[in-house]
Design a protein around this motif. Structure first.
Motif, mmCIF file in Angstrom:
data_model
loop_
_atom_site.group_PDB
_atom_site.id
_atom_site.type_symbol
_atom_site.label_atom_id
_atom_site.label_comp_id
_atom_site.label_asym_id
_atom_site.label_seq_id
_atom_site.Cartn_x
_atom_site.Cartn_y
_atom_site.Cartn_z
ATOM 1 N N LEU A 90 29.587 4.396 -7.194
ATOM 2 C CA LEU A 90 28.156 4.299 -6.915
ATOM 3 C C LEU A 90 27.349 4.376 -8.210
ATOM 4 O O LEU A 90 27.443 5.356 -8.943
ATOM 5 C CB LEU A 90 27.746 5.426 -5.959
ATOM 6 N N PRO A 91 26.524 3.370 -8.521
ATOM 7 C CA PRO A 91 25.789 3.378 -9.792
ATOM 8 C C PRO A 91 24.624 4.363 -9.828
ATOM 9 O O PRO A 91 24.255 4.836 -10.898
ATOM 10 C CB PRO A 91 25.268 1.940 -9.916
ATOM 11 N N ASP A 92 24.041 4.660 -8.682
ATOM 12 C CA ASP A 92 22.808 5.451 -8.685
ATOM 13 C C ASP A 92 22.913 6.695 -7.799
ATOM 14 O O ASP A 92 21.959 7.084 -7.140
ATOM 15 C CB ASP A 92 21.623 4.598 -8.226
ATOM 16 N N GLY A 93 24.074 7.319 -7.773
ATOM 17 C CA GLY A 93 24.243 8.528 -6.977
ATOM 18 C C GLY A 93 23.461 9.694 -7.559
ATOM 19 O O GLY A 93 23.303 9.823 -8.770
ATOM 20 N N ASP A 94 22.964 10.562 -6.685
ATOM 21 C CA ASP A 94 22.206 11.729 -7.132
ATOM 22 C C ASP A 94 22.856 13.036 -6.677
ATOM 23 O O ASP A 94 22.222 14.089 -6.674
ATOM 24 C CB ASP A 94 20.762 11.663 -6.619
ATOM 25 N N THR A 95 24.124 12.967 -6.271
ATOM 26 C CA THR A 95 24.872 14.159 -5.891
ATOM 27 C C THR A 95 26.132 14.243 -6.725
ATOM 28 O O THR A 95 26.582 13.255 -7.312
ATOM 29 C CB THR A 95 25.250 14.135 -4.394
ATOM 30 N N VAL A 233 20.886 -1.557 -19.505
ATOM 31 C CA VAL A 233 21.371 -0.206 -19.784
ATOM 32 C C VAL A 233 21.969 0.405 -18.516
ATOM 33 O O VAL A 233 21.390 0.322 -17.435
ATOM 34 C CB VAL A 233 20.220 0.680 -20.309
ATOM 35 N N GLY A 234 23.133 1.000 -18.651
ATOM 36 C CA GLY A 234 23.778 1.667 -17.520
ATOM 37 C C GLY A 234 24.772 0.817 -16.769
ATOM 38 O O GLY A 234 25.506 1.334 -15.912
ATOM 39 N N VAL A 235 24.837 -0.493 -17.055
ATOM 40 C CA VAL A 235 25.794 -1.368 -16.381
ATOM 41 C C VAL A 235 27.165 -1.189 -17.034
ATOM 42 O O VAL A 235 27.337 -1.462 -18.220
ATOM 43 C CB VAL A 235 25.357 -2.843 -16.473
ATOM 44 N N THR A 236 28.137 -0.694 -16.273
ATOM 45 C CA THR A 236 29.467 -0.426 -16.800
ATOM 46 C C THR A 236 30.520 -0.945 -15.830
ATOM 47 O O THR A 236 30.227 -1.284 -14.674
ATOM 48 C CB THR A 236 29.698 1.084 -17.009
ATOM 49 N N SER A 237 31.756 -0.963 -16.295
ATOM 50 C CA SER A 237 32.865 -1.442 -15.468
ATOM 51 C C SER A 237 33.309 -0.416 -14.436
ATOM 52 O O SER A 237 34.119 -0.731 -13.557
ATOM 53 C CB SER A 237 34.054 -1.814 -16.357
ATOM 54 N N TYR A 241 28.417 -2.973 -8.017
ATOM 55 C CA TYR A 241 27.003 -3.251 -7.783
ATOM 56 C C TYR A 241 26.842 -4.133 -6.549
ATOM 57 O O TYR A 241 27.494 -5.176 -6.429
ATOM 58 C CB TYR A 241 26.387 -3.932 -9.005
ATOM 59 N N LEU A 242 25.982 -3.706 -5.644
ATOM 60 C CA LEU A 242 25.680 -4.446 -4.426
ATOM 61 C C LEU A 242 24.213 -4.874 -4.466
ATOM 62 O O LEU A 242 23.333 -4.064 -4.767
ATOM 63 C CB LEU A 242 25.926 -3.588 -3.180
ATOM 64 N N LYS A 243 23.964 -6.135 -4.149
ATOM 65 C CA LYS A 243 22.607 -6.669 -4.149
ATOM 66 C C LYS A 243 22.390 -7.477 -2.877
ATOM 67 O O LYS A 243 23.269 -8.226 -2.446
ATOM 68 C CB LYS A 243 22.366 -7.578 -5.360
#
Length: 407
Positions: A90-95, A233-237, A241-243
């Motif tokens: 998950l790229p944007d997890g907050d837990t 910035v922040g895009v990594t292997s 990513y889901l769009k």
């Protein structure tokens, strides 16, 4: 346009699961399984049909409610399992996950997640774009928009699914007619478009570049790092990513990838060559003539300032053209984006639940209208459902009998 085919997991996924597009994405689409009606409207239409048959409406209303509740519970469980598999990527997890996960467990979660997303999209009546269709879209020339080069070999996973096609009429002035007349043309659209991407690990990508280009490790690493450095910035292997987009022009699918490289259209290059080259030559000629007759420093300074102004104007014209491209890109992404990552997964699960619920209601009602039914009658039931949707609801749908009969 320079594009290359993806390899690795994305090719495996094409062979293992996902129904391919039944027709070319640029052509006329036959009726699909997607039912473009709200659940509320469809339920009301079905109950009206049952009322005309003299059925017990309260009993059927309760039955349809139970069907919807069962589907909701089922999809809630499916979504939670998918989100659990998505957490390591998950790229944007907050837990924070306190449990350690091994490489083997992470690989298994990755496989389950990719397969689960494809199954969910098929349940939502999305169609997968075949590899050759993606390549054709990336290679196609647009009469109005951006030209972007996309390197698909940079990705481990590339999944593109769509649901529904449409078109809109666009008007544009023809540059070859000196912009004196507008021309109208059809612009094909994907009504909904889903994109899943995962970059290849840096080490593996370096080894591939070494083999592809026949260069040593140092040069390959420099090349890969330069390309990866241009990513946001922040895009990594390590992330998937889901769009999810709405009303995306088919010709502009390439702008949805993060590793795009802007390329100018031939006319833009010609215009820049003529204006920049001609303006600079004229400026140099004028400045040279002034220098030949210059008799004082003030005249010389004015001539040099004029030449500098001409060169600066042409250079700025080049960058202004590029900025206009970037503005078009930003506007399309801003106004066409529906959801990202976890939000996209949740929205797809909601749409899949909606589609299955509508199919359940249709099949249940049309089976209940018969005194008895056998397996041999199912095709006839499907035909009745399609006729009902066409005549009473005004939509043309190929009812997915196999999906409706399965749990």
């Amino acid at each position: 346009m320079s594009t290359t085919k993806p390899n690795g997991r994305s090719q495996d996924a094409a062979a293992e699961g996902g129904s391919p597009a039944a027709d070319p994405p640029g052509g006329i689409e036959l009726p699909g399984h997607f039912i473009p009606l709200t659940r509320k409207y469809l339920r009301a239409s079905l109950l009206q049909q049952l009322a005309e048959d003299g059925a017990d409406i309260p009993q059927f209303t309760n039955a349809l409610h139970c069907l919807a509740s069962w589907r909701h519970s089922q999809y809630r469980a499916r979504l939670l399992h998918l989100l659990d598999d998505y957490l390591p990527f998950l790229p944007d997890g907050d837990t924070t996950c306190l449990a350690d996960i091994t490489d083997a467990e992470k690989a298994a979660a990755h496989r389950r997640f990719i397969d689960g997303v494809q199954t969910l999209l098929e349940s939502a009546n999305y169609r997968r774009l075949r590899e050759e269709d993606i390549q054709a879209l990336l290679d196609a020339k647009t009469p109005y928009g951006l030209h972007l080069n996309v390197d698909l070999t940079a990705f481990d996973d590339v999944l593109i699914y769509y649901r529904g096609t449409d078109k809109r009429i666009r008007e544009a002035r023809n540059p070859w007619l000196l912009y004196l007349r507008k021309e109208r043309f059809d612009e094909p659209l994907f009504q909904r478009l889903f994109l899943l991407l995962k970059l290849k690990p840096m080490e593996r990508r370096i080894e591939e570049v070494m083999a592809e280009d026949g260069i040593d490790r140092a040069r390959a690493e420099k090349k890969v790092r330069r390309i990866r450095g241009a990513l946001p910035v922040g895009v990594t292997s390590s992330h998937i990513y889901l769009k999810l987009f709405k009303r995306i022009p088919k010709i502009d699918v390439e702008m949805l990838f993060p590793n795009t490289k802007i390329a100018f259209r031939p006319f833009d290059k010609l215009k820049l060559l003529v204006t920049a080259g001609g303006g600079t030559v004229a400026g140099v000629a004028g400045t040279a003539s002034k220098l030949l007759v210059a008799t004082n420093p003030i005249t010389l300074a004015i001539a040099l300032a004029g030449l500098s102004g001409v060169v600066f104007r042409q250079v700025m014209g080049f960058f202004n053209t590029r900025n206009r491209y970037m503005m078009v890109l930003a506007q399309n992404l801003y106004f066409c984006t529906l959801a990202n990552n976890r939000g996209a997964l949740t929205l797809i699960a909601d749409r899949a639940e909606e589609e299955d619920t509508k199919e359940d209601m249709l099949l249940y009602v049309f089976l209940a209208r018969r005194d008895e039914v056998s397996r041999a009658d199912l095709d006839e039931v499907a035909s009745e459902i399609q006729t009902f949707l066409q005549e009473r609801c005004g939509v043309s749908v190929t009812f997915d009998l196999a999906d409706a009969c399965g749990a």
